[in-house]
Motif scaffolding. Structure first.
Motif, PDB file in Angstrom:
ATOM      1  N   HIS A 219      42.889  32.993  34.322  1.00  0.00           N
ATOM      2  CA  HIS A 219      42.028  33.339  33.088  1.00  0.00           C
ATOM      3  C   HIS A 219      41.338  34.675  33.151  1.00  0.00           C
ATOM      4  N   PRO A 220      42.127  35.675  33.150  1.00  0.00           N
ATOM      5  CA  PRO A 220      41.617  37.098  33.208  1.00  0.00           C
ATOM      6  C   PRO A 220      40.593  37.582  32.118  1.00  0.00           C
ATOM      7  N   GLU A 221      41.056  36.824  30.883  1.00  0.00           N
ATOM      8  CA  GLU A 221      40.194  37.007  29.660  1.00  0.00           C
ATOM      9  C   GLU A 221      38.694  36.603  29.571  1.00  0.00           C
TER      10      GLU A 221
ATOM     11  N   TYR B 160      45.376  41.635  29.341  1.00  0.00           N
ATOM     12  CA  TYR B 160      44.142  40.740  29.544  1.00  0.00           C
ATOM     13  C   TYR B 160      44.338  40.919  31.311  1.00  0.00           C
ATOM     14  N   SER B 161      45.568  40.753  31.717  1.00  0.00           N
ATOM     15  CA  SER B 161      45.523  40.878  33.207  1.00  0.00           C
ATOM     16  C   SER B 161      44.982  42.148  33.606  1.00  0.00           C
ATOM     17  N   GLU B 162      45.610  43.106  33.069  1.00  0.00           N
ATOM     18  CA  GLU B 162      45.215  44.630  33.594  1.00  0.00           C
ATOM     19  C   GLU B 162      43.753  44.918  33.229  1.00  0.00           C
ATOM     20  N   LEU B 163      43.186  44.295  32.098  1.00  0.00           N
ATOM     21  CA  LEU B 163      41.694  44.584  31.863  1.00  0.00           C
ATOM     22  C   LEU B 163      40.885  44.161  32.797  1.00  0.00           C
ATOM     23  N   ALA B 164      41.131  42.823  33.535  1.00  0.00           N
ATOM     24  CA  ALA B 164      40.459  42.133  34.231  1.00  0.00           C
ATOM     25  C   ALA B 164      40.542  42.829  35.647  1.00  0.00           C
ATOM     26  N   LEU B 165      42.072  43.505  35.970  1.00  0.00           N
ATOM     27  CA  LEU B 165      42.234  43.748  37.150  1.00  0.00           C
ATOM     28  C   LEU B 165      41.438  45.167  37.484  1.00  0.00           C
ATOM     29  N   ARG B 166      41.058  45.798  36.360  1.00  0.00           N
ATOM     30  CA  ARG B 166      40.397  47.282  36.260  1.00  0.00           C
ATOM     31  C   ARG B 166      39.122  47.213  36.312  1.00  0.00           C
ATOM     32  N   ARG B 167      38.481  45.847  36.111  1.00  0.00           N
ATOM     33  CA  ARG B 167      37.163  45.359  36.115  1.00  0.00           C
ATOM     34  C   ARG B 167      36.524  46.274  34.804  1.00  0.00           C
ATOM     35  N   VAL B 168      37.048  46.352  33.847  1.00  0.00           N
ATOM     36  CA  VAL B 168      36.289  46.725  32.612  1.00  0.00           C
ATOM     37  C   VAL B 168      35.171  45.801  32.416  1.00  0.00           C
ATOM     38  N   GLN B 169      34.071  46.605  31.636  1.00  0.00           N
ATOM     39  CA  GLN B 169      32.993  45.808  31.385  1.00  0.00           C
ATOM     40  C   GLN B 169      33.265  45.000  29.939  1.00  0.00           C
TER      41      GLN B 169
END
Length: 439
Positions: A34-36, A130-139
């Motif tokens: 659940h990266p989203e 979504y996986s990459e956005l979560a991995l990169r810890r975007v706010q």
């Protein structure tokens, strides 16, 4: 995976076509833990202006010090353009790694589905984003819907703000035959107790649907204006409108905005493929308008540009896909054209240039159109109708258009390539890649 392997895998998924429903996407999110849920999100839906508005919202949030990501579709040249972190396209290595993670999840989901059902290309790309956005810890991530909203793969995010840019008749086979039907499909992304930002000049039927959805889901409506109150670096009156919508969306998420941060975002934002300047002398513009509403908005901005240059007409390079309203688009564009160079993008769904020539000819023979031209401030009644040529290769077509503009106006002419984002991609792609993809 490297970039080439990742893109081959993505293209292979195209074989599974477009399939509505969120079950496969929900399974992908479970497989990816659940990266989203690991970032805030703003969901942007609409017929026109989505990509520009997404970029602009992200730019404003970034200027306010937030670590911001974005997901856009489609891309122009490379799939990696779809995932952006802190105002930059995802580098090749990171993009390939994101696709590999999503591919592993997709293979698991495929096995769980059974039969012939498979994860689609767009679902794979969305899961990778979504996986990459979560991995990169975007706010916060600003997410552009693909098609519609209700069953679009992007609609698994718990977005805090939803944005409806505009509603026109599009994809009626999937979204419904009326403006109200299409608006309902797009506004299905609205979350309980959230904030819905509406673009200006919505069709009354779409506005009525928005009001009903807002009441049912206890949502606050924010209506964007048309004047952002700042100078916008991206060309075109429509981009000033889009930036106004972006300001409203950013304010809905952040609360109070810093005027200086908004000014910096406005000055710096650029949108590839939307009134993008490819060359000067003659001024050569690229714009991916691909439906009648988008073309009408583009034409209004083009009139401003022509007036600033002391010109009244331009030379247009046109390619349009076979599932678009080509007649409606040409009817909006023709009054500004002194010559047309008709071509065909590499997309297999591109209309043959002779078909475009026939449509344009029929429109020119429509006697009622002469009055519309006069009223619109284009060619005066009795002036010569635009010359039309067919040049099959898009790059050669653009060069021919530039030659025609120089013949007529010297270095002060204006050339526009439009009608399809695939045409714009062909013209932006490096020549070596263009030749290879044509083989």
């Amino acid at each position: 995976m490297n970039r080439e392997e990742a893109e081959r895998y993505i293209l292979a998924r195209e074989l599974f076509g477009m399939r509505f429903g969120l079950d496969r996407m929900l399974r992908l999110m479970t497989a990816l833990d659940h990266p989203e849920r690991h970032f805030d999100s703003i969901h942007v839906v609409g017929t026109n202006g989505k990509s520009s508005t997404v970029r602009m919202i992200a730019a404003i949030l970034e200027e306010h010090g937030l670590r911001t990501g974005a997901y856009l579709s489609p891309h122009l040249v490379s799939f990696g353009e779809r995932i952006r972190i802190q105002d930059r396209d995802l580098p090749e290595a990171e993009f390939a790694a994101a696709i590999q993670r999503a591919a592993q999840a997709a293979e698991l989901v495929d096995r769980s589905l059974g039969g012939e059902e498979r994860v689609t290309q767009f679902e794979l790309l969305t899961a990778a984003a979504y996986s990459e956005l979560a991995l990169r810890r975007v706010q916060v991530a600003v997410i552009e819907a693909g098609l519609g909203g209700r069953y679009d793969a992007t609609n698994v995010i718990p977005s805090k703000v939803q944005v409806l840019t505009s509603v026109g008749l599009e994809h009626t086979r999937w979204l419904g035959p009326t403006i109200a039907d299409i608006a309902a499909e797009k506004l299905a992304v609205v979350q309980e107790d959230g904030t819905l930002v509406l673009g200006p000049d919505l069709h009354p039927d779409a506005d009525a649907v928005a009001e009903a959805v807002a009441e049912a889901r206890r949502v606050r409506i924010v209506r964007a204006g048309t004047d952002p109150g700042v100078d916008v670096g991206a060309l075109g009156a429509f981009q000033r409108v889009n930036f106004s919508v972006a300001i409203a969306a950013a304010a809905a998420y952040l609360g109070e905005l810093d005027p200086r941060a908004v000014e910096r975002a406005a000055a710096g934002v650029r949108v590839p493929g939307r009134l993008q300047i490819l060359g000067e002398h003659p001024l050569t513009l690229l714009d991916g308008a691909h439906n009648p509403d988008g073309m009408a908005v583009l034409v209004r901005s083009l009139r401003e540009i022509l007036e600033e240059r002391g010109a009244s007409s331009l030379v247009a390079v046109v390619s349009i896909l076979d599932d678009k309203d080509a007649a409606g688009m040409l009817a909006a564009l023709l009054p500004l054209c002194e010559a047309l160079v008709l071509t065909r993008s590499q997309n297999p769904r591109a209309l043959p240039p002779p078909t475009l020539q026939s449509l344009a000819g029929q429109l020119e023979l429509d006697h009622s159109r002469a009055a519309r031209i006069s009223e619109a401030g284009g060619r005066a009644r009795g002036e010569r109708e635009p010359a039309m040529e067919i040049v099959a290769d898009p790059r050669a077509a653009l060069e021919r258009a530039r030659e025609l503009a120089i013949e007529r106006h010297g270095r002060d002419g204006v050339v526009l390539a439009t009608g399809s984002i695939y045409l714009i991609a062909d013209l932006l792609r490096p020549a070596s890649e263009a030749r290879a993809s044509a083989l």
